[in-house]
Design a protein around this motif. Sequence first.
Motif, PDB file in Angstrom:
ATOM      1  N   LEU A  66       3.811   5.489  18.122  1.00  0.00           N
ATOM      2  CA  LEU A  66       4.612   5.199  16.923  1.00  0.00           C
ATOM      3  C   LEU A  66       5.935   5.953  16.971  1.00  0.00           C
ATOM      4  N   ILE A  67       5.878   7.236  17.281  1.00  0.00           N
ATOM      5  CA  ILE A  67       7.092   8.054  17.343  1.00  0.00           C
ATOM      6  C   ILE A  67       8.043   7.504  18.415  1.00  0.00           C
ATOM      7  N   ALA A  68       7.512   7.198  19.586  1.00  0.00           N
ATOM      8  CA  ALA A  68       8.358   6.690  20.669  1.00  0.00           C
ATOM      9  C   ALA A  68       9.028   5.371  20.285  1.00  0.00           C
ATOM     10  N   ARG A  69       8.317   4.511  19.610  1.00  0.00           N
ATOM     11  CA  ARG A  69       8.878   3.224  19.211  1.00  0.00           C
ATOM     12  C   ARG A  69       9.962   3.392  18.151  1.00  0.00           C
ATOM     13  N   LEU A  70       9.771   4.320  17.214  1.00  0.00           N
ATOM     14  CA  LEU A  70      10.802   4.566  16.203  1.00  0.00           C
ATOM     15  C   LEU A  70      12.048   5.190  16.834  1.00  0.00           C
ATOM     16  N   VAL A  71      11.855   6.108  17.765  1.00  0.00           N
ATOM     17  CA  VAL A  71      12.990   6.717  18.468  1.00  0.00           C
ATOM     18  C   VAL A  71      13.744   5.643  19.254  1.00  0.00           C
ATOM     19  N   ALA A  72      13.019   4.754  19.913  1.00  0.00           N
ATOM     20  CA  ALA A  72      13.662   3.687  20.680  1.00  0.00           C
ATOM     21  C   ALA A  72      14.484   2.760  19.784  1.00  0.00           C
TER      22      ALA A  72
ATOM     23  N   TRP B 149       7.892   5.367   6.163  1.00  0.00           N
ATOM     24  CA  TRP B 149       6.805   6.276   6.516  1.00  0.00           C
ATOM     25  C   TRP B 149       5.603   5.484   7.029  1.00  0.00           C
ATOM     26  N   ALA B 150       4.794   6.172   7.797  1.00  0.00           N
ATOM     27  CA  ALA B 150       3.556   5.597   8.316  1.00  0.00           C
ATOM     28  C   ALA B 150       2.502   6.697   8.386  1.00  0.00           C
ATOM     29  N   VAL B 151       1.259   6.315   8.149  1.00  0.00           N
ATOM     30  CA  VAL B 151       0.132   7.242   8.210  1.00  0.00           C
ATOM     31  C   VAL B 151      -0.848   6.736   9.251  1.00  0.00           C
ATOM     32  N   ILE B 152      -1.273   7.639  10.109  1.00  0.00           N
ATOM     33  CA  ILE B 152      -2.333   7.365  11.068  1.00  0.00           C
ATOM     34  C   ILE B 152      -3.475   8.306  10.729  1.00  0.00           C
ATOM     35  N   ARG B 153      -4.609   7.726  10.385  1.00  0.00           N
ATOM     36  CA  ARG B 153      -5.775   8.527   9.976  1.00  0.00           C
ATOM     37  C   ARG B 153      -6.599   8.950  11.189  1.00  0.00           C
ATOM     38  N   ARG B 154      -7.183  10.117  11.075  1.00  0.00           N
ATOM     39  CA  ARG B 154      -8.095  10.599  12.111  1.00  0.00           C
ATOM     40  C   ARG B 154      -9.507  10.094  11.860  1.00  0.00           C
ATOM     41  N   THR B 155      -9.818   9.818  10.601  1.00  0.00           N
ATOM     42  CA  THR B 155     -11.114   9.269  10.240  1.00  0.00           C
ATOM     43  C   THR B 155     -10.886   7.928   9.577  1.00  0.00           C
ATOM     44  N   GLN B 156     -11.760   6.995   9.822  1.00  0.00           N
ATOM     45  CA  GLN B 156     -11.626   5.668   9.247  1.00  0.00           C
ATOM     46  C   GLN B 156     -12.167   5.659   7.817  1.00  0.00           C
ATOM     47  N   LEU B 157     -11.468   4.942   6.955  1.00  0.00           N
ATOM     48  CA  LEU B 157     -11.954   4.771   5.589  1.00  0.00           C
ATOM     49  C   LEU B 157     -13.091   3.759   5.592  1.00  0.00           C
ATOM     50  N   PRO B 158     -14.069   3.930   4.665  1.00  0.00           N
ATOM     51  CA  PRO B 158     -15.202   2.969   4.631  1.00  0.00           C
ATOM     52  C   PRO B 158     -14.747   1.577   4.243  1.00  0.00           C
TER      53      PRO B 158
ATOM     54  N   ASP C 149       1.332  -1.143  13.112  1.00  0.00           N
ATOM     55  CA  ASP C 149       0.225  -0.600  13.903  1.00  0.00           C
ATOM     56  C   ASP C 149      -0.385   0.647  13.269  1.00  0.00           C
ATOM     57  N   ALA C 150       0.251   1.192  12.229  1.00  0.00           N
ATOM     58  CA  ALA C 150      -0.269   2.358  11.523  1.00  0.00           C
ATOM     59  C   ALA C 150      -1.354   1.925  10.533  1.00  0.00           C
ATOM     60  N   ASP C 151      -2.102   2.888  10.015  1.00  0.00           N
ATOM     61  CA  ASP C 151      -3.138   2.594   9.030  1.00  0.00           C
ATOM     62  C   ASP C 151      -2.537   2.290   7.655  1.00  0.00           C
ATOM     63  N   GLU C 152      -1.428   2.918   7.352  1.00  0.00           N
ATOM     64  CA  GLU C 152      -0.686   2.678   6.113  1.00  0.00           C
ATOM     65  C   GLU C 152       0.787   2.828   6.443  1.00  0.00           C
ATOM     66  N   PHE C 153       1.654   2.120   5.715  1.00  0.00           N
ATOM     67  CA  PHE C 153       3.086   2.311   5.899  1.00  0.00           C
ATOM     68  C   PHE C 153       3.814   1.851   4.650  1.00  0.00           C
ATOM     69  N   GLY C 154       5.062   2.283   4.534  1.00  0.00           N
ATOM     70  CA  GLY C 154       5.861   1.878   3.393  1.00  0.00           C
ATOM     71  C   GLY C 154       7.251   2.474   3.477  1.00  0.00           C
ATOM     72  N   SER C 155       7.948   2.392   2.363  1.00  0.00           N
ATOM     73  CA  SER C 155       9.278   2.988   2.273  1.00  0.00           C
ATOM     74  C   SER C 155       9.446   3.584   0.893  1.00  0.00           C
ATOM     75  N   SER C 156      10.370   4.503   0.791  1.00  0.00           N
ATOM     76  CA  SER C 156      10.643   5.132  -0.499  1.00  0.00           C
ATOM     77  C   SER C 156      12.130   5.430  -0.612  1.00  0.00           C
ATOM     78  N   ASP C 157      12.599   5.382  -1.828  1.00  0.00           N
ATOM     79  CA  ASP C 157      13.984   5.742  -2.134  1.00  0.00           C
ATOM     80  C   ASP C 157      13.952   7.009  -2.959  1.00  0.00           C
ATOM     81  N   GLY C 158      14.821   7.938  -2.642  1.00  0.00           N
ATOM     82  CA  GLY C 158      14.865   9.181  -3.390  1.00  0.00           C
ATOM     83  C   GLY C 158      16.252   9.782  -3.338  1.00  0.00           C
TER      84      GLY C 158
ATOM     85  N   ALA D  28       7.214  -3.746  13.747  1.00  0.00           N
ATOM     86  CA  ALA D  28       6.074  -3.822  14.660  1.00  0.00           C
ATOM     87  C   ALA D  28       5.420  -2.455  14.832  1.00  0.00           C
ATOM     88  N   ALA D  29       6.222  -1.414  14.929  1.00  0.00           N
ATOM     89  CA  ALA D  29       5.678  -0.055  15.058  1.00  0.00           C
ATOM     90  C   ALA D  29       4.922   0.336  13.789  1.00  0.00           C
ATOM     91  N   LEU D  30       5.503   0.052  12.630  1.00  0.00           N
ATOM     92  CA  LEU D  30       4.867   0.430  11.368  1.00  0.00           C
ATOM     93  C   LEU D  30       3.558  -0.308  11.141  1.00  0.00           C
TER      94      LEU D  30
END
Length: 80
Positions: free
Chosen positions: A11-17, A71-80, A55-64, A51-53
């Motif tokens: 994910l990081i490599a694809r965003l950098v690219a 942003w994207a989240v990759i979980r170490r444990t799967q949700l039920p 592939d993550a478990d969750e993703f989105g955008s925010s304005d502030g 495409a990179a986002l």
Amino acid sequence: MPPRDARTADLIARLVAAGLAPDVKEYADRTRVEAHLSGPLSEEAWPDVFAALEDADEFGSSDGGTGRRIWAVIRRTQLP
């Protein structure tokens, strides 16, 4: 510090690219990758970013106060 797993590294490599500079936050159960959109991305970069986002478990955008971030989240444990 290198990412804990291959999915995060990919994910990081694809965003950098795509021209972004991602920030990584490690938690016990997940990794959160964020990238500030400081300016417009090229038309060609957007499909790669989406495409990179998706592939993550969750993703989105925010304005502030600092502008738009994706942003994207990759979980170490799967949700039920």
